[in-house]
Design a protein around this motif. Structure first.
Motif, PDB file in Angstrom:
ATOM      1  N   ARG A 127      37.055  31.168  25.678  1.00  0.00           N
ATOM      2  CA  ARG A 127      36.651  29.931  26.356  1.00  0.00           C
ATOM      3  C   ARG A 127      35.143  29.848  26.551  1.00  0.00           C
ATOM      4  O   ARG A 127      34.647  29.004  27.279  1.00  0.00           O
ATOM      5  CB  ARG A 127      37.406  29.797  27.681  1.00  0.00           C
ATOM      6  N   ARG A 143      35.058  39.482  38.038  1.00  0.00           N
ATOM      7  CA  ARG A 143      34.737  40.685  37.256  1.00  0.00           C
ATOM      8  C   ARG A 143      33.325  40.646  36.681  1.00  0.00           C
ATOM      9  O   ARG A 143      32.970  41.447  35.847  1.00  0.00           O
ATOM     10  CB  ARG A 143      35.795  40.893  36.170  1.00  0.00           C
ATOM     11  N   LEU A 186      39.820  36.036  27.609  1.00  0.00           N
ATOM     12  CA  LEU A 186      39.712  34.637  28.027  1.00  0.00           C
ATOM     13  C   LEU A 186      38.258  34.174  28.065  1.00  0.00           C
ATOM     14  O   LEU A 186      37.938  33.063  27.624  1.00  0.00           O
ATOM     15  CB  LEU A 186      40.355  34.450  29.406  1.00  0.00           C
ATOM     16  N   ALA A 187      37.367  35.012  28.565  1.00  0.00           N
ATOM     17  CA  ALA A 187      35.950  34.631  28.653  1.00  0.00           C
ATOM     18  C   ALA A 187      35.394  34.381  27.261  1.00  0.00           C
ATOM     19  O   ALA A 187      34.625  33.437  27.050  1.00  0.00           O
ATOM     20  CB  ALA A 187      35.147  35.718  29.369  1.00  0.00           C
ATOM     21  N   GLU A 243      43.695  43.870  33.562  1.00  0.00           N
ATOM     22  CA  GLU A 243      43.041  42.680  34.108  1.00  0.00           C
ATOM     23  C   GLU A 243      41.691  42.456  33.445  1.00  0.00           C
ATOM     24  O   GLU A 243      41.315  41.321  33.128  1.00  0.00           O
ATOM     25  CB  GLU A 243      42.865  42.809  35.629  1.00  0.00           C
ATOM     26  N   HIS A 244      40.955  43.539  33.202  1.00  0.00           N
ATOM     27  CA  HIS A 244      39.647  43.364  32.573  1.00  0.00           C
ATOM     28  C   HIS A 244      39.793  42.921  31.116  1.00  0.00           C
ATOM     29  O   HIS A 244      39.011  42.092  30.642  1.00  0.00           O
ATOM     30  CB  HIS A 244      38.830  44.656  32.673  1.00  0.00           C
ATOM     31  N   VAL A 247      32.655  31.471  27.966  1.00  0.00           N
ATOM     32  CA  VAL A 247      31.921  31.608  29.225  1.00  0.00           C
ATOM     33  C   VAL A 247      30.531  32.202  28.969  1.00  0.00           C
ATOM     34  O   VAL A 247      29.531  31.757  29.548  1.00  0.00           O
ATOM     35  CB  VAL A 247      32.717  32.490  30.220  1.00  0.00           C
ATOM     36  N   ILE A 305      33.439  48.567  33.550  1.00  0.00           N
ATOM     37  CA  ILE A 305      33.832  48.175  34.917  1.00  0.00           C
ATOM     38  C   ILE A 305      35.310  47.802  35.025  1.00  0.00           C
ATOM     39  O   ILE A 305      35.707  47.169  36.004  1.00  0.00           O
ATOM     40  CB  ILE A 305      32.973  46.989  35.435  1.00  0.00           C
ATOM     41  N   THR A 341      40.479  31.721  33.706  1.00  0.00           N
ATOM     42  CA  THR A 341      39.320  32.314  33.030  1.00  0.00           C
ATOM     43  C   THR A 341      38.109  32.368  33.957  1.00  0.00           C
ATOM     44  O   THR A 341      37.451  33.409  34.085  1.00  0.00           O
ATOM     45  CB  THR A 341      38.960  31.480  31.776  1.00  0.00           C
ATOM     46  N   LEU A 342      37.818  31.243  34.594  1.00  0.00           N
ATOM     47  CA  LEU A 342      36.629  31.171  35.456  1.00  0.00           C
ATOM     48  C   LEU A 342      36.763  32.093  36.664  1.00  0.00           C
ATOM     49  O   LEU A 342      35.806  32.767  37.055  1.00  0.00           O
ATOM     50  CB  LEU A 342      36.383  29.729  35.905  1.00  0.00           C
ATOM     51  N   LEU A 375      42.218  41.075  29.877  1.00  0.00           N
ATOM     52  CA  LEU A 375      42.545  39.639  29.929  1.00  0.00           C
ATOM     53  C   LEU A 375      41.293  38.820  30.227  1.00  0.00           C
ATOM     54  O   LEU A 375      41.047  37.783  29.607  1.00  0.00           O
ATOM     55  CB  LEU A 375      43.616  39.389  31.000  1.00  0.00           C
ATOM     56  N   THR A 376      40.487  39.286  31.167  1.00  0.00           N
ATOM     57  CA  THR A 376      39.248  38.600  31.531  1.00  0.00           C
ATOM     58  C   THR A 376      38.326  38.456  30.322  1.00  0.00           C
ATOM     59  O   THR A 376      37.814  37.365  30.041  1.00  0.00           O
ATOM     60  CB  THR A 376      38.509  39.389  32.631  1.00  0.00           C
ATOM     61  N   LEU A 389      38.637  34.882  36.938  1.00  0.00           N
ATOM     62  CA  LEU A 389      38.527  36.274  36.496  1.00  0.00           C
ATOM     63  C   LEU A 389      37.087  36.603  36.080  1.00  0.00           C
ATOM     64  O   LEU A 389      36.573  37.677  36.414  1.00  0.00           O
ATOM     65  CB  LEU A 389      39.481  36.527  35.321  1.00  0.00           C
ATOM     66  N   ALA A 390      36.437  35.695  35.355  1.00  0.00           N
ATOM     67  CA  ALA A 390      35.062  35.955  34.901  1.00  0.00           C
ATOM     68  C   ALA A 390      34.136  36.149  36.099  1.00  0.00           C
ATOM     69  O   ALA A 390      33.267  37.022  36.080  1.00  0.00           O
ATOM     70  CB  ALA A 390      34.568  34.819  34.009  1.00  0.00           C
TER      71      ALA A 390
END
Lengths: 300, 300
Positions: B98, A98, B94-95, B87-88, B100, B262, A91-92, B90-91, A94-95
């Motif tokens: 979790r 991106r 997850l962000a 990928e974005h 973020v 993005i 997570t971290l 998933l990002t 990818l965050a």
């Protein structure tokens, strides 16, 4: 099998003990102690206690308190923490790559954000201290199209990693990596493993993620590297000191993400720990090897 | 094979044309047009142009401008966009799970953040409009321990998904899902697919991620659901309107993450597109079927 759960009641762990065929008893009658408190609060242990199960993965605070003896077995919780740490590390990373943090702070900014976006596809990620977390993180990174370089003390191959090497090759791996995930225990050997010298081996687009322990990073050197563009960013679930003070210079860095030690958030902790405790109780009764046994004489 | 690249020069695409054995020429001499501009700027096309390659995945703006004709072939870019979108997605998921975004805004807050953290392990994720993006996203989610339910128009099974159903079963899937990723094209059928009624099918812990097109979501209904706790959060890489105005109520929602479109950031676009264009040029010369051909009579 009489098991004490101290210093407070916990429904998830009581259920695990019952499921494993055990009975929850006071400490004075116990063969097993499940300790979900702090090191300083641990009472003197009756000789009849053959095994103490701790709820943390990193047990340096218990070692520092001098409570881990060789008169019984001790286990830590690295077994059930690994998946949570791996998910949080992904997570971290990818965050950061991106630019989620930048979007949260700046809103719809098309000048700053798109040019800073990076991808895991085709990137090389080094996992430093690749044990349980590394085994969980590797398939997640591979599914995202990354190349995985694993580093651990013994060089024991991590399944699915493109390469595993011993920590003697750390510099070589840092030089080859685009990004770095720290998953090592806090020991004298790993103290300030990321410092001014090793940061200089990384790349201007590199991100560092730490889901292990704060002291693995020299935070002053990290701050300088982030300010001067030696690396692109860092994402920390652990800090040194922890938590950082309100006036810690970390908070002024736009290319730093900090989360408050939530790889395995405490509200879910004993629920996540329960099936793992049940399995270890089963092994204890059967005379089998326990998961995550602590070496009383090791430094980690 | 004469290929025009308009309306501006691009080194990555020129290299792709050359690698595929083509020659870059002005539009008047071209059999293929690679159009990397806006719909409104597209000039009248000479009859000799047999194929127009567009650089966007969603081509509703080209359809609305009425420029897509049946006198030649047209391709969109869904082929090479899929991995970036996955990928974005998933990002963002997850962000959000979790927290973020909350950590970026609140710092080291141990009261608010840990109880709100969720995990993908054991969660059920619905991918709505599971085509190219769904094929890329599914293995990423599976590696994180999630169950994947895929929905698409035809019900064509998505490799690796636990279940794929046609869009007739949308309500059933939303009811079963913990979290939802939108990956469908913008069409009359998908307009406001997420609305007050369908939001009510989700759970108080659900997150919605949109990496497709803004109009798939009724944003007023989404804002209300986020304010009232009908769902836990949303993460949008696309909005309606796009970008949102400075006074859009979206910006006041603490459980909403917005990134500025993005998933495939424009600075890297033609570099990512180049190998895909080269492959399609090879197919064109060989008389094979092109990747991502547009149906001139469809509504998406």
């Amino acid at each position: 099998m009489p098991v004490a759960i101290e210093p407070q009641h916990d429904e998830h762990l009581v259920r695990a003990v019952t499921e494993a065929g055990g009975v929850v008893v006071p400490l004075a009658q116990a063969r097993v102690l499940v300790w979900i408190g702090e090191p300083a609060d641990l009472p003197p242990l009756p000789d009849a206690v053959e095994w103490v199960a701790l709820k943390t993965a990193g047990i340096e605070a218990f070692r520092a308190a001098g409570v881990i003896d060789d008169r019984r077995r001790w286990t830590n919780a690295s077994g059930f923490y690994a998946a949570g740490c791996a998910e949080h590390a992904l997570t971290l990373l990818l965050a950061g790559l991106r630019q989620v943090h930048t979007a949260v702070l700046l809103g719809w900014n098309e000048e700053v954000i798109p040019p800073a976006v990076r991808t895991l596809r085709g990137a090389t990620v080094a996992i430093i201290g690749a044990g349980g977390i590394g085994r969980e993180l590797t398939p997640r990174l591979k599914a995202c199209g990354a190349t995985v370089l694993a580093v651990n003390r013994s060089g024991t191959p991590v399944a699915g990693a493109d390469r595993t090497v011993t920590s003697a090759h750390l510099d070589e791996i840092l030089t080859a990596a685009d990004h770095v995930v720290l998953a090592a225990p806090a020991t004298p050997e790993t103290h300030h493993l990321i410092n001014e010298r090793t940061l200089a081996l990384l790349k201007p687009h590199s991100w560092i993620v730490n889901v292990a322990r704060g002291p693995l990073i020299d935070q002053t050197a990290l701050g300088e590297a982030l300010r001067s563009g030696i690396i692109a960013g860092a994402a920390l679930d652990v800090t040194d000191p922890e938590p950082p003070g309100d006036d810690d210079p970390l908070w002024t860095l736009p290319n730093l993400i900090v989360t408050p030690h939530i790889a395995n958030p405490s509200p879910d902790l004993t629920r996540e720990m329960a099936p793992w405790l049940a399995e270890n109780l089963r092994r204890f009764q059967a005379g089998e090897e326990l998961i995550s046994t602590v070496d009383p004489n090791a430094d980690y």
